[in-house]
Design a protein around this motif. Structure first.
Motif, PDB file in Angstrom:
ATOM      1  N   PRO A 121      29.722  18.623  -6.067  1.00  0.00           N
ATOM      2  CA  PRO A 121      30.242  17.530  -5.233  1.00  0.00           C
ATOM      3  C   PRO A 121      30.597  18.013  -3.832  1.00  0.00           C
ATOM      4  O   PRO A 121      31.118  19.117  -3.658  1.00  0.00           O
ATOM      5  CB  PRO A 121      31.487  17.075  -6.004  1.00  0.00           C
ATOM      6  N   VAL A 122      30.306  17.210  -2.845  1.00  0.00           N
ATOM      7  CA  VAL A 122      30.549  17.482  -1.423  1.00  0.00           C
ATOM      8  C   VAL A 122      29.649  18.606  -0.910  1.00  0.00           C
ATOM      9  O   VAL A 122      28.966  18.449   0.117  1.00  0.00           O
ATOM     10  CB  VAL A 122      32.029  17.814  -1.137  1.00  0.00           C
ATOM     11  N   LEU A 123      29.595  19.729  -1.612  1.00  0.00           N
ATOM     12  CA  LEU A 123      28.806  20.861  -1.143  1.00  0.00           C
ATOM     13  C   LEU A 123      27.314  20.562  -1.121  1.00  0.00           C
ATOM     14  O   LEU A 123      26.559  21.238  -0.420  1.00  0.00           O
ATOM     15  CB  LEU A 123      29.081  22.087  -2.012  1.00  0.00           C
ATOM     16  N   HIS A 124      26.882  19.555  -1.888  1.00  0.00           N
ATOM     17  CA  HIS A 124      25.444  19.247  -1.865  1.00  0.00           C
ATOM     18  C   HIS A 124      25.012  18.573  -0.558  1.00  0.00           C
ATOM     19  O   HIS A 124      23.839  18.263  -0.384  1.00  0.00           O
ATOM     20  CB  HIS A 124      25.039  18.400  -3.082  1.00  0.00           C
ATOM     21  N   HIS A 125      25.953  18.381   0.363  1.00  0.00           N
ATOM     22  CA  HIS A 125      25.599  17.935   1.712  1.00  0.00           C
ATOM     23  C   HIS A 125      25.242  19.111   2.622  1.00  0.00           C
ATOM     24  O   HIS A 125      24.805  18.902   3.756  1.00  0.00           O
ATOM     25  CB  HIS A 125      26.758  17.161   2.334  1.00  0.00           C
ATOM     26  N   LEU A 126      25.436  20.342   2.135  1.00  0.00           N
ATOM     27  CA  LEU A 126      25.202  21.534   2.945  1.00  0.00           C
ATOM     28  C   LEU A 126      23.840  22.135   2.638  1.00  0.00           C
ATOM     29  O   LEU A 126      23.312  21.994   1.533  1.00  0.00           O
ATOM     30  CB  LEU A 126      26.289  22.577   2.676  1.00  0.00           C
ATOM     31  N   PHE A 127      23.265  22.836   3.617  1.00  0.00           N
ATOM     32  CA  PHE A 127      22.044  23.604   3.408  1.00  0.00           C
ATOM     33  C   PHE A 127      22.422  25.038   3.062  1.00  0.00           C
ATOM     34  O   PHE A 127      23.306  25.630   3.696  1.00  0.00           O
ATOM     35  CB  PHE A 127      21.183  23.603   4.668  1.00  0.00           C
ATOM     36  N   VAL A 128      21.753  25.615   2.072  1.00  0.00           N
ATOM     37  CA  VAL A 128      22.065  26.967   1.604  1.00  0.00           C
ATOM     38  C   VAL A 128      20.765  27.768   1.538  1.00  0.00           C
ATOM     39  O   VAL A 128      19.774  27.301   0.956  1.00  0.00           O
ATOM     40  CB  VAL A 128      22.733  26.925   0.214  1.00  0.00           C
ATOM     41  N   ARG A 136      17.227  27.380  -6.162  1.00  0.00           N
ATOM     42  CA  ARG A 136      18.339  26.460  -5.941  1.00  0.00           C
ATOM     43  C   ARG A 136      17.871  25.006  -6.001  1.00  0.00           C
ATOM     44  O   ARG A 136      16.685  24.718  -5.827  1.00  0.00           O
ATOM     45  CB  ARG A 136      18.962  26.692  -4.564  1.00  0.00           C
ATOM     46  N   PRO A 137      18.830  24.094  -6.185  1.00  0.00           N
ATOM     47  CA  PRO A 137      18.503  22.680  -6.002  1.00  0.00           C
ATOM     48  C   PRO A 137      18.179  22.390  -4.538  1.00  0.00           C
ATOM     49  O   PRO A 137      18.521  23.165  -3.639  1.00  0.00           O
ATOM     50  CB  PRO A 137      19.796  21.957  -6.424  1.00  0.00           C
ATOM     51  N   TYR A 138      17.522  21.271  -4.319  1.00  0.00           N
ATOM     52  CA  TYR A 138      17.250  20.777  -2.970  1.00  0.00           C
ATOM     53  C   TYR A 138      18.017  19.474  -2.775  1.00  0.00           C
ATOM     54  O   TYR A 138      18.242  18.725  -3.722  1.00  0.00           O
ATOM     55  CB  TYR A 138      15.756  20.512  -2.778  1.00  0.00           C
ATOM     56  N   SER A 139      18.397  19.203  -1.532  1.00  0.00           N
ATOM     57  CA  SER A 139      19.200  18.019  -1.237  1.00  0.00           C
ATOM     58  C   SER A 139      18.726  17.348   0.041  1.00  0.00           C
ATOM     59  O   SER A 139      18.308  18.018   0.996  1.00  0.00           O
ATOM     60  CB  SER A 139      20.676  18.410  -1.095  1.00  0.00           C
ATOM     61  N   SER A 140      18.821  16.005   0.059  1.00  0.00           N
ATOM     62  CA  SER A 140      18.566  15.265   1.302  1.00  0.00           C
ATOM     63  C   SER A 140      19.715  15.431   2.279  1.00  0.00           C
ATOM     64  O   SER A 140      19.574  15.122   3.460  1.00  0.00           O
ATOM     65  CB  SER A 140      18.354  13.782   0.994  1.00  0.00           C
ATOM     66  N   SER A 141      20.866  15.876   1.792  1.00  0.00           N
ATOM     67  CA  SER A 141      22.077  16.096   2.584  1.00  0.00           C
ATOM     68  C   SER A 141      22.674  14.792   3.110  1.00  0.00           C
ATOM     69  O   SER A 141      23.872  14.561   2.994  1.00  0.00           O
ATOM     70  CB  SER A 141      21.808  17.057   3.735  1.00  0.00           C
ATOM     71  N   LEU A 142      21.858  13.948   3.690  1.00  0.00           N
ATOM     72  CA  LEU A 142      22.321  12.675   4.245  1.00  0.00           C
ATOM     73  C   LEU A 142      22.076  11.551   3.247  1.00  0.00           C
ATOM     74  O   LEU A 142      21.149  11.619   2.425  1.00  0.00           O
ATOM     75  CB  LEU A 142      21.616  12.393   5.573  1.00  0.00           C
ATOM     76  N   PRO A 143      22.872  10.475   3.319  1.00  0.00           N
ATOM     77  CA  PRO A 143      22.879   9.483   2.236  1.00  0.00           C
ATOM     78  C   PRO A 143      21.792   8.424   2.338  1.00  0.00           C
ATOM     79  O   PRO A 143      21.251   8.124   3.405  1.00  0.00           O
ATOM     80  CB  PRO A 143      24.264   8.843   2.389  1.00  0.00           C
ATOM     81  N   TYR A 144      21.509   7.854   1.169  1.00  0.00           N
ATOM     82  CA  TYR A 144      20.695   6.660   1.014  1.00  0.00           C
ATOM     83  C   TYR A 144      21.576   5.540   0.469  1.00  0.00           C
ATOM     84  O   TYR A 144      22.643   5.787  -0.106  1.00  0.00           O
ATOM     85  CB  TYR A 144      19.546   6.899   0.029  1.00  0.00           C
ATOM     86  N   ARG A 145      21.065   4.317   0.610  1.00  0.00           N
ATOM     87  CA  ARG A 145      21.734   3.165   0.026  1.00  0.00           C
ATOM     88  C   ARG A 145      20.690   2.325  -0.709  1.00  0.00           C
ATOM     89  O   ARG A 145      19.576   2.141  -0.238  1.00  0.00           O
ATOM     90  CB  ARG A 145      22.394   2.330   1.108  1.00  0.00           C
TER      91      ARG A 145
END
Length: 291
Positions: A121-128, A136-145
Motif C-alpha cells: 500500500p502507498v509504496l506501489h506508487h513509487l518506481f523501484v 518485482r511487480p510493475y505499477s502504473s503508479s498513477l491512478p485510473y478510474r
C-alpha cells in the motif's frame, strides 16, 4: 491506429491549465532528451513481443472497466525496456508497456505503461529499480478510474513462469518467452491496498526490432477505464512532444513510428510462440532502412 484519448470533461478549467503549465515544460525536457538520443527520451531501448491477455472476469476486477471485468481473450503487444539506460550490471527502472489491441473495437486500443515497483500500500506508487524483468511487480503508479472506483494497474510476475539464466534482463525474457510459458498477472490495487490479479498476460513470440518504434500513450484508454489526476493529464502534453521530436531527429523515425502503429493480429488471438510465429501482420518492408 489508436484512437485519440478523450479529455476528462469532469476536470475543472484550472486543473486543465495546471496540467498544461506543468506538462509543456516536462515535454520540452523530454524533447531535448529525445533529440540528444535520436530516439525515445526514456526507456530508449526495448523489445516487443506478441502476447495474449486472458481475462477471467474475477470479482476483484472493477465492474465498470469493460476490459478487466468481461471474460475474454485479446491479442496484445508487450514491450520490455530499461528506463534510464544505466550501465549494466547496475539495476535500472524496468518498464513493461502493454497494448491490448482492438480492446474496444477496431483500432481502439488500451495501453498500460508500467514500471518496476513493489506490492505494498502507498509504496506501489513509487518506481523501484530491478535487475531482472521478473524480479518485482510493475505499477502504473498513477491512478485510473472506472465508475466510482479509483485504483492503480500493475503486473505481477507469475510464480510458474520459467526463470532462465542469461547475461541481461532482456536476454532472459527472450529465453523465457521461447518456452511458451512466460506469464504475468495483470492486477489492480486500491490506493491503500495490494494488487489483486484480474487477468493473465501470456508473452509469446518476439517481433522484429523495428517494432520498438511503437508509441505507447498512457491516455489511450476506453470502456469505462480512464486515467485520472493532474499528473496523468500532464502527460497528455509531455508525451506527444517527446514522440514528435524523436520522429524527426532519428533517421526514418516518422516512417518507423507509422509502420509500428500498423501492426495488427492475423486473427483475434495471436498464435503461440511455440511454433506458429508471432501471428501478426507486418507492413510491407517493415524494419527495412530507407534511403
Amino acid at each position: 491506429m489508436s484512437r485519440r484519448p478523450r479529455r476528462d470533461q469532469r476536470r475543472s478549467r484550472p486543473e486543465r491549465y495546471a496540467a498544461a503549465l506543468a506538462g509543456i515544460p516536462v515535454g520540452t525536457v523530454l524533447a531535448f532528451l529525445a533529440a540528444a538520443r535520436r530516439g525515445k527520451a526514456v526507456h530508449p531501448h526495448g523489445e516487443v513481443y506478441a502476447a495474449r491477455l486472458v481475462v477471467g472476469g474475477v470479482p476483484a476486477a472493477p465492474a465498470a472497466a469493460q476490459l478487466l471485468a468481461t471474460p475474454g481473450e485479446h491479442a496484445a503487444l508487450v514491450r520490455f525496456s530499461r528506463s534510464l539506460g544505466l550501465p549494466r550490471p547496475l539495476p535500472d527502472l524496468l518498464g513493461m508497456s502493454i497494448r491490448v489491441l482492438d480492446a474496444y473495437g477496431r483500432g481502439q486500443h488500451q495501453d498500460f505503461l508500467l514500471v518496476s515497483s513493489v506490492d505494498q500500500p502507498v509504496l506501489h506508487h513509487l518506481f523501484v529499480p530491478a535487475s531482472d524483468a521478473q524480479q518485482r511487480p510493475y505499477s502504473s503508479s498513477l491512478p485510473y478510474r472506472a465508475g466510482g472506483q479509483r485504483f492503480i494497474v500493475g503486473a505481477l510476475p507469475h510464480p510458474d513462469s520459467p526463470r532462465p539464466a542469461g547475461e541481461t534482463e532482456l536476454e532472459r525474457v527472450r529465453i523465457a518467452a521461447a518456452t511458451g510459458r512466460l506469464r504475468f498477472q495483470l492486477a489492480v490495487a486500491a490506493p491503500m491496498g495490494r494488487f489483486a490479479p484480474v487477468a493473465e498476460l501470456h508473452v509469446e513470440a518476439p517481433l522484429p526490432t523495428a517494432a520498438d518504434a511503437l508509441r505507447f500513450l498512457p491516455l489511450t484508454a476506453g470502456g469505462g477505464l480512464e486515467p485520472v489526476g493532474v499528473l496523468n493529464e500532464m502527460r497528455r502534453y509531455a508525451y506527444p512532444m517527446s514522440q514528435w521530436t524523436w520522429a524527426r531527429t532519428r533517421r526514418d523515425g516518422a516512417r518507423l513510428q507509422r509502420e509500428a502503429e500498423r501492426l495488427s493480429p492475423l486473427s483475434s488471438v495471436p498464435a503461440r510462440a511455440s511454433g506458429e510465429g508471432p501471428g501478426f501482420a507486418l507492413p510491407e518492408g517493415f524494419g527495412e532502412s530507407g534511403g
